[in-house]
Design an enzyme around this catalytic site. Sequence first.
Site, PDB file in Angstrom:
ATOM      1  N   CYS A  19       0.848  -1.190   0.000  1.00 32.94           N
ATOM      2  CA  CYS A  19       0.000   0.000   0.000  1.00 32.94           C
ATOM      3  C   CYS A  19       0.887   1.243   0.000  1.00 32.94           C
ATOM      4  O   CYS A  19       1.836   1.341   0.775  1.00 32.94           O
ATOM      5  CB  CYS A  19      -0.923  -0.006   1.214  1.00 32.94           C
ATOM      6  SG  CYS A  19      -1.983  -1.467   1.284  1.00 32.94           S
ATOM      7  N   TYR A  21       0.667   4.248   0.968  1.00 35.49           N
ATOM      8  CA  TYR A  21       0.775   5.142   2.124  1.00 35.49           C
ATOM      9  C   TYR A  21       1.227   4.415   3.394  1.00 35.49           C
ATOM     10  O   TYR A  21       1.270   5.012   4.469  1.00 35.49           O
ATOM     11  CB  TYR A  21      -0.564   5.837   2.396  1.00 35.49           C
ATOM     12  CG  TYR A  21      -1.739   4.885   2.520  1.00 35.49           C
ATOM     13  CD1 TYR A  21      -1.791   3.911   3.510  1.00 35.49           C
ATOM     14  CD2 TYR A  21      -2.812   4.967   1.628  1.00 35.49           C
ATOM     15  CE1 TYR A  21      -2.860   3.051   3.620  1.00 35.49           C
ATOM     16  CE2 TYR A  21      -3.888   4.101   1.732  1.00 35.49           C
ATOM     17  CZ  TYR A  21      -3.907   3.151   2.736  1.00 35.49           C
ATOM     18  OH  TYR A  21      -4.970   2.280   2.847  1.00 35.49           O
ATOM     19  N   CYS A  22       1.551   3.146   3.298  1.00 34.05           N
ATOM     20  CA  CYS A  22       1.858   2.354   4.494  1.00 34.05           C
ATOM     21  C   CYS A  22       3.101   2.903   5.198  1.00 34.05           C
ATOM     22  O   CYS A  22       4.150   3.100   4.588  1.00 34.05           O
ATOM     23  CB  CYS A  22       2.081   0.893   4.135  1.00 34.05           C
ATOM     24  SG  CYS A  22       2.387  -0.153   5.587  1.00 34.05           S
ATOM     25  N   GLY A  67       2.543  -5.216   9.235  1.00 33.07           N
ATOM     26  CA  GLY A  67       2.541  -6.264   8.243  1.00 33.07           C
ATOM     27  C   GLY A  67       1.168  -6.895   8.031  1.00 33.07           C
ATOM     28  O   GLY A  67       0.152  -6.331   8.298  1.00 33.07           O
ATOM     29  N   CYS A 261      -1.121   8.894  26.882  1.00 33.64           N
ATOM     30  CA  CYS A 261      -1.132   7.700  26.040  1.00 33.64           C
ATOM     31  C   CYS A 261      -0.040   6.747  26.519  1.00 33.64           C
ATOM     32  O   CYS A 261       0.471   6.873  27.622  1.00 33.64           O
ATOM     33  CB  CYS A 261      -0.974   8.057  24.567  1.00 33.64           C
ATOM     34  SG  CYS A 261       0.569   8.876  24.149  1.00 33.64           S
ATOM     35  N   ASP A 277       2.787   2.059  18.041  1.00 36.55           N
ATOM     36  CA  ASP A 277       2.819   1.627  16.640  1.00 36.55           C
ATOM     37  C   ASP A 277       3.418   2.690  15.729  1.00 36.55           C
ATOM     38  O   ASP A 277       3.992   2.369  14.693  1.00 36.55           O
ATOM     39  CB  ASP A 277       1.387   1.300  16.188  1.00 36.55           C
ATOM     40  CG  ASP A 277       1.358   0.488  14.909  1.00 36.55           C
ATOM     41  OD1 ASP A 277       2.157  -0.445  14.772  1.00 36.55           O
ATOM     42  OD2 ASP A 277       0.513   0.795  14.040  1.00 36.55           O
TER      43      ASP A 277
END
Length: 417
Positions: A19, A21-22, A67, A261, A277
Amino acid sequence: MNGFQIFVKPVGAICNLQCRYCYYLEKECLYPDVDSFRMSDDILEEYIVQHIEASTGDVIRFSWHGGEPTVLGVDYFHKIVALQRRHAPPGKRVFNAIVTNGTLLDDEWCRFLAAEGFAVGLSLDGPKELHDRYRVTKGQKPTHKRVMRGLGLLQRYRIPCDILCVVHDRNVGYPKQVYRFFKEIGATYLGFLPVVERRDDLPRGVGEHTVPAEAFGSFLSTIFDEWVRHDIGRIMVQIFDEAARPIRGLEHSLCIFRETCGDIPVLEHNGDLYSCDHFVDRGHLLGNIRRTRLAELLNSPAQLRFGTNKRDSLPRYCLECDVRPMCNGGCPKDRFTQTPDGEEGLNYLCAGLKKFFAHSRPTLEKLVPLWKAGAPAEQLMAVARGTDQKVSLRAGRNDPCPCGSGRKYKNCCLGKS
């Protein structure tokens, strides 16, 4: 740390798609000497043992990400649930979730996911022409048809499925088409994930796939207007639920809108634990579970600082903002622009988030008292549409007043012209 969630990468950044934009594919470069990114059996078991050990509640939740985790094959996940059964204490319930692009799902996968009670997050960016713009194979072939086949299998096997729609520079211009497509395919849960590619070497400071900030706000506002009038109780839209939570007196459930967070770290294939992430880099490597227990890493000073820095680094512009409780500055990864008075640390998406929250708040403030009073979804939607409630809803004397006051109908609008 209580209530933690870990995004586990049992195959690292390896994926069968490319993809455009990944942001995670490049993480493979963190391990240049690795031949196989398949999490080894010993690390997998060690992780499951330590995750169970660190979980204090009766429910233990595992989240499998990539992934693309399905490239490991279904037998690998049979192994996962067998290890969970072996190590989970009596009285504890284990739940699993997996995020997938859906292209490798088949009947065997879906029989397994259904039998083991997995929840599935499926990446799908809208209708074919919008989805296929960026979600392509390594050979640059479109994937929409394969994803829709996977969705059909999930629906056939009645597997809970959340649609995760990445919002980028192309589909952001078609909010009604995107939303109505999801309605047509029977989606019941939608998450909208904005693309923000930081590129300091480009004039705008962001990459070509990045969603324009104000356009993102318009995208959400347009969908909200349709949802609130027609689909309350039928479709759950994550960001709409988050917008309502401060009005309902609840804390945010989504990390990007919480005051602090850091409770969703990432476990890579070799046991390395990272803060988040979006912060899988050497500067945010907390340690490795083969050398330090997971519970200790979760509560490490570095991770606690990472979490509180979100709150403590807010610029004055955010602290004084009318919608700050709904936003709390957004995700730290996107805080790389300046406030109007030149202070650093403003979220790139600020204009869009502010636009959406300011747009949705008046309606939500009207509906939340009704919701708390137990009004049915049909009544909430009718109020949002601004129709004549006294006639169309036939409210009973002791029902919540359709005007949205939160009082009983008999004590409010009954008898008024």
